[in-house]
Write a protein that holds these residues in place. Sequence first.
Motif, short mmCIF file in Angstrom:
data_model
loop_
_atom_site.label_atom_id
_atom_site.label_comp_id
_atom_site.label_asym_id
_atom_site.label_seq_id
_atom_site.Cartn_x
_atom_site.Cartn_y
_atom_site.Cartn_z
N LEU A 219 0.84 -1.20 0.00
CA LEU A 219 0.00 0.00 0.00
C LEU A 219 0.87 1.25 0.00
O LEU A 219 0.57 2.22 -0.70
CB LEU A 219 -0.93 -0.01 1.21
CG LEU A 219 -2.01 1.04 1.27
CD1 LEU A 219 -2.93 0.96 0.06
CD2 LEU A 219 -2.82 0.89 2.55
N ALA B 24 2.31 1.66 -3.51
CA ALA B 24 1.27 2.14 -4.43
C ALA B 24 1.02 3.63 -4.21
O ALA B 24 0.83 4.38 -5.18
CB ALA B 24 -0.02 1.36 -4.23
N THR B 25 1.03 4.07 -2.97
CA THR B 25 0.83 5.48 -2.68
C THR B 25 2.00 6.30 -3.22
O THR B 25 1.81 7.33 -3.86
CB THR B 25 0.68 5.71 -1.16
OG1 THR B 25 -0.47 5.00 -0.71
CG2 THR B 25 0.53 7.18 -0.83
N SER C 177 -2.41 4.53 -5.93
CA SER C 177 -3.32 4.12 -4.86
C SER C 177 -4.73 4.60 -5.19
O SER C 177 -4.93 5.62 -5.84
CB SER C 177 -2.87 4.71 -3.53
OG SER C 177 -3.61 4.15 -2.48
N LEU D 175 -7.20 0.54 -1.25
CA LEU D 175 -7.17 0.75 0.19
C LEU D 175 -8.14 -0.19 0.90
O LEU D 175 -7.80 -0.77 1.94
CB LEU D 175 -7.49 2.20 0.53
CG LEU D 175 -7.51 2.56 2.01
CD1 LEU D 175 -6.14 2.33 2.64
CD2 LEU D 175 -7.94 4.00 2.20
#
Length: 127
Positions: free
Chosen positions: A98, A101-102, A107, A112
């Motif tokens: 995560l 990806a952010t 994201s 999420l």
Amino acid sequence: MAARRGHLSEDAVKRGMRLSVVEGVAFAMMVGLSEAFFLADAIRLSATRLEQALVVTVPLFVGAFGPLLGVVLLARMRSRKPLVGCTALAQALGLAGLSIATYAGVSSPLLLIVAATLHGFFGQSGG
């Protein structure tokens, strides 16, 4: 009259108490450094109200089935340690994914929701 400790020695009881404190601190860090930020991250991603609600509720719902997997796996294992280690690793890898990806700018609220759900599921599976 001293409290009866069963077959545990006084040293074993003290060690268990120390480990309980360490486990409590680790749990508080897990919640404070990850789970508490899922909803804030959804808001940062401009998630709709429905998506924000799903970030909170789906992980709780799916996570409720985690102990079932834990019980099935524990019936086939001699020790609980590998299960706890693998589920904690799965949680850490999910959070790392995560984060990547952010950082990469890919994201999304759906990602999420999936990451939070897997985090909750593996957290409940490992106990």
